[in-house]
Design a protein around this motif. Structure first.
Motif, mmCIF file in Angstrom:
data_model
loop_
_atom_site.group_PDB
_atom_site.id
_atom_site.type_symbol
_atom_site.label_atom_id
_atom_site.label_comp_id
_atom_site.label_asym_id
_atom_site.label_seq_id
_atom_site.Cartn_x
_atom_site.Cartn_y
_atom_site.Cartn_z
ATOM 1 N N ARG A 1 52.111 -36.209 1.948
ATOM 2 C CA ARG A 1 51.272 -37.309 1.474
ATOM 3 C C ARG A 1 51.318 -37.220 -0.044
ATOM 4 O O ARG A 1 50.777 -36.283 -0.639
ATOM 5 C CB ARG A 1 49.840 -37.180 1.991
ATOM 6 C CG ARG A 1 48.927 -38.339 1.531
ATOM 7 C CD ARG A 1 47.506 -38.189 2.050
ATOM 8 N NE ARG A 1 47.436 -38.283 3.491
ATOM 9 C CZ ARG A 1 47.371 -39.428 4.181
ATOM 10 N NH1 ARG A 1 47.375 -40.589 3.521
ATOM 11 N NH2 ARG A 1 47.298 -39.425 5.487
ATOM 12 N N THR B 1 48.530 -35.108 6.799
ATOM 13 C CA THR B 1 47.299 -34.483 6.321
ATOM 14 C C THR B 1 46.396 -35.549 5.708
ATOM 15 O O THR B 1 46.872 -36.584 5.236
ATOM 16 C CB THR B 1 47.590 -33.406 5.265
ATOM 17 O OG1 THR B 1 48.355 -33.983 4.192
ATOM 18 C CG2 THR B 1 48.376 -32.249 5.867
ATOM 19 N N GLN B 2 45.108 -35.279 5.708
ATOM 20 C CA GLN B 2 44.161 -36.211 5.091
ATOM 21 C C GLN B 2 44.291 -36.204 3.577
ATOM 22 O O GLN B 2 44.154 -37.233 2.918
ATOM 23 C CB GLN B 2 42.727 -35.841 5.490
ATOM 24 C CG GLN B 2 41.659 -36.721 4.857
ATOM 25 C CD GLN B 2 40.255 -36.324 5.247
ATOM 26 O OE1 GLN B 2 40.054 -35.448 6.091
ATOM 27 N NE2 GLN B 2 39.258 -36.946 4.633
ATOM 28 N N TYR B 3 44.569 -34.997 3.046
ATOM 29 C CA TYR B 3 44.632 -34.832 1.599
ATOM 30 C C TYR B 3 46.091 -34.706 1.150
ATOM 31 O O TYR B 3 46.987 -34.408 1.939
ATOM 32 C CB TYR B 3 43.825 -33.610 1.176
ATOM 33 C CG TYR B 3 42.361 -33.723 1.517
ATOM 34 C CD1 TYR B 3 41.516 -34.543 0.779
ATOM 35 C CD2 TYR B 3 41.827 -33.035 2.605
ATOM 36 C CE1 TYR B 3 40.179 -34.678 1.102
ATOM 37 C CE2 TYR B 3 40.485 -33.159 2.935
ATOM 38 C CZ TYR B 3 39.658 -33.980 2.189
ATOM 39 O OH TYR B 3 38.334 -34.125 2.504
ATOM 40 N N VAL B 4 46.300 -34.920 -0.139
ATOM 41 C CA VAL B 4 47.650 -34.894 -0.701
ATOM 42 C C VAL B 4 48.307 -33.534 -0.479
ATOM 43 O O VAL B 4 47.728 -32.480 -0.769
ATOM 44 C CB VAL B 4 47.615 -35.209 -2.205
ATOM 45 C CG1 VAL B 4 48.973 -34.930 -2.861
ATOM 46 C CG2 VAL B 4 47.210 -36.666 -2.436
ATOM 47 N N ASN B 5 49.506 -33.562 0.087
ATOM 48 C CA ASN B 5 50.367 -32.377 0.092
ATOM 49 C C ASN B 5 51.775 -32.859 -0.230
ATOM 50 O O ASN B 5 52.199 -33.903 0.257
ATOM 51 C CB ASN B 5 50.308 -31.658 1.443
ATOM 52 C CG ASN B 5 51.361 -32.150 2.421
ATOM 53 O OD1 ASN B 5 52.534 -31.765 2.351
ATOM 54 N ND2 ASN B 5 50.956 -33.058 3.325
ATOM 55 N N TYR C 1 48.455 -25.655 -6.099
ATOM 56 C CA TYR C 1 47.572 -26.795 -6.342
ATOM 57 C C TYR C 1 47.265 -26.850 -7.834
ATOM 58 O O TYR C 1 47.536 -25.908 -8.568
ATOM 59 C CB TYR C 1 46.274 -26.697 -5.533
ATOM 60 C CG TYR C 1 45.281 -25.641 -6.007
ATOM 61 C CD1 TYR C 1 44.212 -25.983 -6.829
ATOM 62 C CD2 TYR C 1 45.411 -24.300 -5.641
ATOM 63 C CE1 TYR C 1 43.298 -25.031 -7.270
ATOM 64 C CE2 TYR C 1 44.503 -23.342 -6.066
ATOM 65 C CZ TYR C 1 43.453 -23.711 -6.875
ATOM 66 O OH TYR C 1 42.554 -22.758 -7.314
ATOM 67 N N THR D 1 49.562 -31.231 -5.009
ATOM 68 C CA THR D 1 48.897 -30.949 -3.730
ATOM 69 C C THR D 1 47.421 -30.656 -3.929
ATOM 70 O O THR D 1 47.042 -29.878 -4.809
ATOM 71 C CB THR D 1 49.597 -29.778 -3.017
ATOM 72 O OG1 THR D 1 50.943 -30.180 -2.697
ATOM 73 C CG2 THR D 1 48.872 -29.392 -1.737
ATOM 74 N N ASP D 2 46.593 -31.276 -3.114
ATOM 75 C CA ASP D 2 45.137 -31.101 -3.157
ATOM 76 C C ASP D 2 44.774 -29.767 -2.500
ATOM 77 O O ASP D 2 45.261 -29.446 -1.412
ATOM 78 C CB ASP D 2 44.477 -32.253 -2.394
ATOM 79 C CG ASP D 2 42.977 -32.357 -2.606
ATOM 80 O OD1 ASP D 2 42.283 -31.324 -2.464
ATOM 81 O OD2 ASP D 2 42.486 -33.473 -2.867
ATOM 82 N N ARG E 1 42.300 -28.983 -0.910
ATOM 83 C CA ARG E 1 41.714 -29.188 0.419
ATOM 84 C C ARG E 1 42.778 -29.328 1.505
ATOM 85 O O ARG E 1 42.486 -29.116 2.695
ATOM 86 C CB ARG E 1 40.799 -30.410 0.391
ATOM 87 C CG ARG E 1 39.552 -30.227 -0.468
ATOM 88 C CD ARG E 1 38.804 -31.530 -0.657
ATOM 89 N NE ARG E 1 39.575 -32.482 -1.462
ATOM 90 C CZ ARG E 1 39.138 -33.683 -1.828
ATOM 91 N NH1 ARG E 1 37.922 -34.090 -1.435
ATOM 92 N NH2 ARG E 1 39.882 -34.479 -2.566
ATOM 93 N N ALA E 2 43.995 -29.659 1.128
ATOM 94 C CA ALA E 2 45.073 -29.757 2.107
ATOM 95 C C ALA E 2 45.510 -28.386 2.613
ATOM 96 O O ALA E 2 46.102 -28.284 3.697
ATOM 97 C CB ALA E 2 46.275 -30.487 1.503
ATOM 98 N N GLU F 1 44.163 -27.623 5.939
ATOM 99 C CA GLU F 1 44.845 -28.425 6.945
ATOM 100 C C GLU F 1 46.193 -27.804 7.317
ATOM 101 O O GLU F 1 46.573 -27.761 8.497
ATOM 102 C CB GLU F 1 45.052 -29.845 6.439
ATOM 103 C CG GLU F 1 43.773 -30.627 6.173
ATOM 104 C CD GLU F 1 44.077 -32.034 5.687
ATOM 105 O OE1 GLU F 1 44.231 -32.917 6.547
ATOM 106 O OE2 GLU F 1 44.179 -32.235 4.453
#
Length: 287
Positions: free
Chosen positions: A106, A133-137, A154, A158-159, A161-162, A165
């Motif tokens: 993402r 994933t919901q968050y950027v990776n 990060y 990449t976030d 929070r990912a 996940e």
């Protein structure tokens, strides 16, 4: 003719008598030809839209990398390039495939969002179920497999929070490492995986906490100089013995040669203009 000769870069001085004997392992890679490569926008400090790109040379240099993988016995699968996605050649960012689990990227920037669709389609065509994933990776740009562990960057792309996940999807331990220098915007520009227990990295690219973690996890890690880091010398692919790296990272080549690895210099000067090199062009499928 040695592999180093084939790649166009002289082999370094012979390894010392105390160097370990390194054993290569056959690998499976995915690559995307730079058919549509160009620097049409600037989303990292290496990109300059005023600098011309020789598209034909970019293709020849990329093909030399692919040919070297095949000469070494590795499998190279092709992902079809898509018009309008000039950065798709940087296949490592397309996702993470490990233990039969495929995680599609993402992207942080809208200019690259379409790449996620293309790499998800490729994963599906190979029998994988792509997980989002919901968050950027940004895939293996920030997610590097070292033995049973995934090192996760990060700070720029990449976030953080990912990372949770990724751990849940893969079932692997994920170690978060903060990047603090925008020139090293992905983990694979600041850290190289050489084998299942050996890494190299550029300390100034990381926060104090990240450096402490790396020292604890890899007390014998190779630390590279600024001269090698600034040519993206850590953006490498290793099969456990042969280490394909930017041709002008000569100091790093000498360091790993002394450890028993065989460095193979690859000239990707045109693709460097987009902020990538050997690893950026290579998505490894980890079995």
């Amino acid at each position: 003719m040695t592999i180093a000769d084939l790649a166009g870069t002289p082999a370094p001085e012979a390894a010392s008598a105390t160097a370990r004997v390194r054993t290569p392992r056959l690998r499976r890679y995915a690559m995307t030809a730079p058919t549509f490569f160009a620097v049409e926008y600037a989303i990292n400090p290496w990109m300059d839209t005023s600098t011309p790109v020789d598209a034909a040379l970019a293709v020849r240099q990329w093909d030399a990398l692919r040919s070297t993988y095949r000469t070494l016995g590795h499998t190279v699968e092709m992902v079809e390039p898509v018009a309008g996605l000039p950065d798709m050649v940087y296949a490592a960012n397309g996702g993470l495939v490990v233990d039969g689990v495929a995680v599609v990227a993402r992207f942080a920037y809208p200019q690259r969002a379409g790449e996620a669709v293309a790499y998800a389609d490729w994963m599906s065509s190979r029998g994988f179920t792509p997980h989002a994933t919901q968050y950027v990776n940004e895939g293996q740009g920030d997610l590097l497999v070292v033995g049973p562990t995934i090192l996760a960057g990060y700070g720029f792309r990449t976030d953080l929070r990912a990372h949770a996940e990724i751990a849940e999807l893969t079932g692997r331990r994920v170690v978060s490492l903060e990047l603090v220098d925008p020139r090293f915007y992905h983990l694979d520009t600041a850290l190289a995986v050489l084998d299942d227990s050996t890494v190299a990295y550029y300390p100034p690219a990381f926060s104090d906490d990240a450096r402490a973690q790396l020292r604890r996890l890899f007390p014998d890690a190779v630390e590279v100089s600024s001269a090698d880091a600034y040519v993206l010398g850590l953006n490498v692919v290793s099969d456990g013995k042969h280490v394909l790296l930017p041709a002008n990272a000569v100091g790093f080549a000498e360091q790993i040669g002394e450890l028993g690895f065989e460095p193979i210099g690859i000239d990707l000067s045109e693709l460097f203009k987009g902020g990538g090199s050997v690893k950026c062009c290579t998505l490894e499928v980890y079995s």
